[in-house]
Motif scaffolding. Structure first.
Motif, PDB file in Angstrom:
ATOM      1  N   ARG A  95       0.821  -1.204   0.000  1.00 59.47           N
ATOM      2  CA  ARG A  95       0.000   0.000   0.000  1.00 59.47           C
ATOM      3  C   ARG A  95       0.857   1.256   0.000  1.00 59.47           C
ATOM      4  O   ARG A  95       0.509   2.267  -0.630  1.00 59.47           O
ATOM      5  CB  ARG A  95      -0.943   0.000   1.208  1.00 59.47           C
ATOM      6  CG  ARG A  95      -1.976  -1.106   1.196  1.00 59.47           C
ATOM      7  CD  ARG A  95      -2.762  -1.103  -0.090  1.00 59.47           C
ATOM      8  NE  ARG A  95      -3.941  -1.959  -0.029  1.00 59.47           N
ATOM      9  CZ  ARG A  95      -4.564  -2.406  -1.089  1.00 59.47           C
ATOM     10  NH1 ARG A  95      -4.115  -2.103  -2.312  1.00 59.47           N
ATOM     11  NH2 ARG A  95      -5.646  -3.163  -0.959  1.00 59.47           N
ATOM     12  N   ALA A  96       1.983   1.219   0.702  1.00 66.85           N
ATOM     13  CA  ALA A  96       2.880   2.372   0.739  1.00 66.85           C
ATOM     14  C   ALA A  96       3.444   2.667  -0.653  1.00 66.85           C
ATOM     15  O   ALA A  96       3.500   3.826  -1.077  1.00 66.85           O
ATOM     16  CB  ALA A  96       4.020   2.125   1.730  1.00 66.85           C
ATOM     17  N   VAL A  97       3.829   1.613  -1.355  1.00 65.75           N
ATOM     18  CA  VAL A  97       4.366   1.772  -2.710  1.00 65.75           C
ATOM     19  C   VAL A  97       3.309   2.367  -3.640  1.00 65.75           C
ATOM     20  O   VAL A  97       3.614   3.138  -4.554  1.00 65.75           O
ATOM     21  CB  VAL A  97       4.880   0.421  -3.235  1.00 65.75           C
ATOM     22  CG1 VAL A  97       5.243   0.517  -4.716  1.00 65.75           C
ATOM     23  CG2 VAL A  97       6.086  -0.041  -2.426  1.00 65.75           C
ATOM     24  N   GLU A  98       2.048   2.046  -3.376  1.00 58.36           N
ATOM     25  CA  GLU A  98       0.946   2.587  -4.176  1.00 58.36           C
ATOM     26  C   GLU A  98       0.622   4.037  -3.828  1.00 58.36           C
ATOM     27  O   GLU A  98      -0.182   4.672  -4.512  1.00 58.36           O
ATOM     28  CB  GLU A  98      -0.308   1.739  -3.972  1.00 58.36           C
ATOM     29  CG  GLU A  98      -0.181   0.316  -4.508  1.00 58.36           C
ATOM     30  CD  GLU A  98      -1.327  -0.589  -4.060  1.00 58.36           C
ATOM     31  OE1 GLU A  98      -1.325  -1.772  -4.449  1.00 58.36           O
ATOM     32  OE2 GLU A  98      -2.203  -0.109  -3.315  1.00 58.36           O
ATOM     33  N   LEU A 132       0.280  -0.338  10.951  1.00 57.90           N
ATOM     34  CA  LEU A 132      -0.142   1.034  10.708  1.00 57.90           C
ATOM     35  C   LEU A 132       0.836   1.700   9.748  1.00 57.90           C
ATOM     36  O   LEU A 132       2.045   1.733  10.002  1.00 57.90           O
ATOM     37  CB  LEU A 132      -0.183   1.801  12.033  1.00 57.90           C
ATOM     38  CG  LEU A 132      -0.900   3.145  12.052  1.00 57.90           C
ATOM     39  CD1 LEU A 132      -2.363   2.990  11.661  1.00 57.90           C
ATOM     40  CD2 LEU A 132      -0.790   3.767  13.439  1.00 57.90           C
ATOM     41  N   LEU A 133       0.307   2.204   8.640  1.00 51.39           N
ATOM     42  CA  LEU A 133       1.114   2.889   7.630  1.00 51.39           C
ATOM     43  C   LEU A 133       0.933   4.397   7.780  1.00 51.39           C
ATOM     44  O   LEU A 133      -0.189   4.905   7.687  1.00 51.39           O
ATOM     45  CB  LEU A 133       0.673   2.448   6.232  1.00 51.39           C
ATOM     46  CG  LEU A 133       1.168   3.279   5.043  1.00 51.39           C
ATOM     47  CD1 LEU A 133       2.685   3.269   4.947  1.00 51.39           C
ATOM     48  CD2 LEU A 133       0.524   2.775   3.747  1.00 51.39           C
ATOM     49  N   VAL A 134       2.032   5.096   8.037  1.00 55.32           N
ATOM     50  CA  VAL A 134       1.997   6.551   8.188  1.00 55.32           C
ATOM     51  C   VAL A 134       3.180   7.153   7.437  1.00 55.32           C
ATOM     52  O   VAL A 134       4.109   6.458   7.033  1.00 55.32           O
ATOM     53  CB  VAL A 134       2.052   6.969   9.678  1.00 55.32           C
ATOM     54  CG1 VAL A 134       0.786   6.544  10.401  1.00 55.32           C
ATOM     55  CG2 VAL A 134       3.282   6.376  10.374  1.00 55.32           C
ATOM     56  N   ARG A 135       3.128   8.464   7.266  1.00 54.34           N
ATOM     57  CA  ARG A 135       4.217   9.187   6.601  1.00 54.34           C
ATOM     58  C   ARG A 135       4.598  10.388   7.469  1.00 54.34           C
ATOM     59  O   ARG A 135       4.253  11.536   7.166  1.00 54.34           O
ATOM     60  CB  ARG A 135       3.784   9.624   5.194  1.00 54.34           C
ATOM     61  CG  ARG A 135       3.477   8.457   4.261  1.00 54.34           C
ATOM     62  CD  ARG A 135       3.079   8.912   2.865  1.00 54.34           C
ATOM     63  NE  ARG A 135       2.662   7.792   2.034  1.00 54.34           N
ATOM     64  CZ  ARG A 135       3.487   7.078   1.258  1.00 54.34           C
ATOM     65  NH1 ARG A 135       4.768   7.396   1.198  1.00 54.34           N
ATOM     66  NH2 ARG A 135       3.022   6.071   0.538  1.00 54.34           N
ATOM     67  N   VAL A 196      11.610  10.631   6.223  1.00 51.74           N
ATOM     68  CA  VAL A 196      10.998   9.322   6.065  1.00 51.74           C
ATOM     69  C   VAL A 196       9.987   9.384   4.917  1.00 51.74           C
ATOM     70  O   VAL A 196       9.146  10.291   4.875  1.00 51.74           O
ATOM     71  CB  VAL A 196      10.281   8.901   7.364  1.00 51.74           C
ATOM     72  CG1 VAL A 196       9.456   7.635   7.148  1.00 51.74           C
ATOM     73  CG2 VAL A 196      11.290   8.698   8.486  1.00 51.74           C
ATOM     74  N   SER A 197      10.074   8.444   3.988  1.00 50.19           N
ATOM     75  CA  SER A 197       9.082   8.375   2.912  1.00 50.19           C
ATOM     76  C   SER A 197       7.810   7.700   3.414  1.00 50.19           C
ATOM     77  O   SER A 197       6.706   8.188   3.190  1.00 50.19           O
ATOM     78  CB  SER A 197       9.638   7.602   1.714  1.00 50.19           C
ATOM     79  OG  SER A 197      10.745   8.281   1.152  1.00 50.19           O
ATOM     80  N   TRP A 198       7.980   6.568   4.091  1.00 51.83           N
ATOM     81  CA  TRP A 198       6.852   5.906   4.744  1.00 51.83           C
ATOM     82  C   TRP A 198       7.369   5.090   5.913  1.00 51.83           C
ATOM     83  O   TRP A 198       8.535   4.697   5.957  1.00 51.83           O
ATOM     84  CB  TRP A 198       6.041   5.033   3.783  1.00 51.83           C
ATOM     85  CG  TRP A 198       6.809   4.038   2.951  1.00 51.83           C
ATOM     86  CD1 TRP A 198       7.131   4.151   1.627  1.00 51.83           C
ATOM     87  CD2 TRP A 198       7.330   2.760   3.378  1.00 51.83           C
ATOM     88  NE1 TRP A 198       7.827   3.046   1.197  1.00 51.83           N
ATOM     89  CE2 TRP A 198       7.953   2.164   2.252  1.00 51.83           C
ATOM     90  CE3 TRP A 198       7.325   2.065   4.578  1.00 51.83           C
ATOM     91  CZ2 TRP A 198       8.574   0.908   2.309  1.00 51.83           C
ATOM     92  CZ3 TRP A 198       7.944   0.814   4.651  1.00 51.83           C
ATOM     93  CH2 TRP A 198       8.551   0.256   3.513  1.00 51.83           C
ATOM     94  N   LEU A 199       6.477   4.870   6.853  1.00 55.17           N
ATOM     95  CA  LEU A 199       6.809   4.121   8.065  1.00 55.17           C
ATOM     96  C   LEU A 199       5.682   3.138   8.349  1.00 55.17           C
ATOM     97  O   LEU A 199       4.505   3.498   8.288  1.00 55.17           O
ATOM     98  CB  LEU A 199       6.974   5.076   9.250  1.00 55.17           C
ATOM     99  CG  LEU A 199       7.155   4.454  10.627  1.00 55.17           C
ATOM    100  CD1 LEU A 199       8.509   3.751  10.717  1.00 55.17           C
ATOM    101  CD2 LEU A 199       7.048   5.524  11.716  1.00 55.17           C
ATOM    102  N   ILE A 200       6.049   1.909   8.637  1.00 54.21           N
ATOM    103  CA  ILE A 200       5.078   0.881   8.994  1.00 54.21           C
ATOM    104  C   ILE A 200       5.384   0.389  10.398  1.00 54.21           C
ATOM    105  O   ILE A 200       6.511  -0.032  10.690  1.00 54.21           O
ATOM    106  CB  ILE A 200       5.117  -0.298   8.005  1.00 54.21           C
ATOM    107  CG1 ILE A 200       4.683   0.168   6.615  1.00 54.21           C
ATOM    108  CG2 ILE A 200       4.237  -1.445   8.487  1.00 54.21           C
ATOM    109  CD1 ILE A 200       4.973  -0.833   5.513  1.00 54.21           C
TER     110      ILE A 200
END
Length: 311
Positions: A95-98, A132-135, A196-200
């Motif tokens: 999902r982060a890549v999307e 949890l996916l956050v940016r 950070v680009s994305w953090l899980i």
């Protein structure tokens, strides 16, 4: 889950009584037929939604599932639920890549769960497996504080479920006394030097799991006699994590820590550090007092050797 479904859940959860179809349609910006369609979908998912002259009211909620977790969730995350996944972290990474963000990926069961250092993580039905996916607008060096925040959130959820939980550095949640493992946290990220680009933030917690389904070193909220409500447990972890101010994390972690004051051995990439754990400092490093002075350990595998003597 669609945005309309989430907003409908929020509207129904926040109401003091029944809410009329026209009111819901106006609030959601959709037709009354669309409201009816979403209500029927909730009923199909196991919600008891009563309809009368005054409108719609939720009378009962399913034990678990995406809609159940979203209902009354006091945090701004879209919930994506699967009965079974290899890994919620892997799904969140997709999902982060999307380009997604602010998303909670939950699985009823994991077939390929893993913990720190790529260790296998038993993930039988009845646990809470969520990522949890956050940016966050933070540099990569600050990421460990999010791991500690998640450990605090899980520990508080365990305590609200009537299990006396403590944290072993950096992110293992244990039962006080026996130190059997209740939960763990696995944080993954992608970023550049300055951001950070994305953090899980992945959580695996043994909630409504029989002791016989777990390794001998592990236990569950149910096995410890706690309140094994997976829905509420998952909600409380997410809400607490979301509500923690970064400046609150280290004091909260110290309050819940079982590692501080203990004799420890930490296997680090640069060798073994052995001594007494005396503090944790930003963004999550363990301070160990050794025979050669204090050492600051930023990453490693920590083992409790024996109770501290208090010196």
């Amino acid at each position: 889950m669609t945005d309309t479904r989430r907003r409908l859940l929020d509207a129904l959860a926040g109401a003091d009584g029944p809410v009329s179809g026209p009111t819901l349609a106006d609030r959601l910006g959709v037709s009354r037929a669309a409201v009816w369609k979403q209500v029927e979908a909730l009923r199909a998912a196991g919600f008891d939604v009563e309809s009368g002259a005054d409108g719609y009211a939720v009378r009962s909620v399913p034990d678990y599932g995406g809609d159940a977790i979203a209902y009354g969730l006091d945090a701004p995350y879209a919930v994506e639920y699967h009965d079974r996944l290899p890994s919620t972290n892997d799904r969140a990474r997709e999902r982060a890549v999307e380009g997604a963000t602010d998303r909670l990926v939950v699985a009823g069961e994991q077939t390929g769960g893993r913990g720190r250092l790529d260790r296998a993580w038993a993930s039988p039905p009845g646990g809470v497996y969520a990522s949890l996916l956050v940016r966050p607008d933070r540099p990569p060096a600050h990421v460990p504080i999010f791991t500690l925040a998640a450990a605090v959130a899980v520990t508080r959820a365990c305590r609200e479920a009537e299990v006396d939980a403590v944290i072993k550095w950096p992110n293992d949640v244990l039962v006080a006394g026996s130190e059997r493992k209740l939960a763990g946290v696995l944080t993954e990220m992608e970023g550049e030097a300055d951001r950070v680009s994305w953090l899980i933030v992945g959580v695996g917690a043994n909630v409504d799991v029989a002791a016989s389904d777990l390794p001998g070193t592990a236990t569950s909220v149910r096995a410890e006699g706690g309140v094994a409500d997976r829905r509420r447990f998952c909600q409380r972890v997410v809400e607490t994590f979301h509500g923690l101010d970064p400046d609150e994390v280290l004091p909260a972690w110290r309050d819940h820590a079982v590692t501080l004051g203990r004799a420890v051995r930490v296997e680090t990439p640069g060798g073994t550090v052995e001594g007494k754990a005396v503090d944790v400092e930003s963004p999550g490093a363990l301070v160990v007092r050794t025979d050669d002075g204090e050492r600051t350990v930023h990453a490693g595998d920590c083992e409790h050797l024996r109770p501290a003597d208090g010196n």
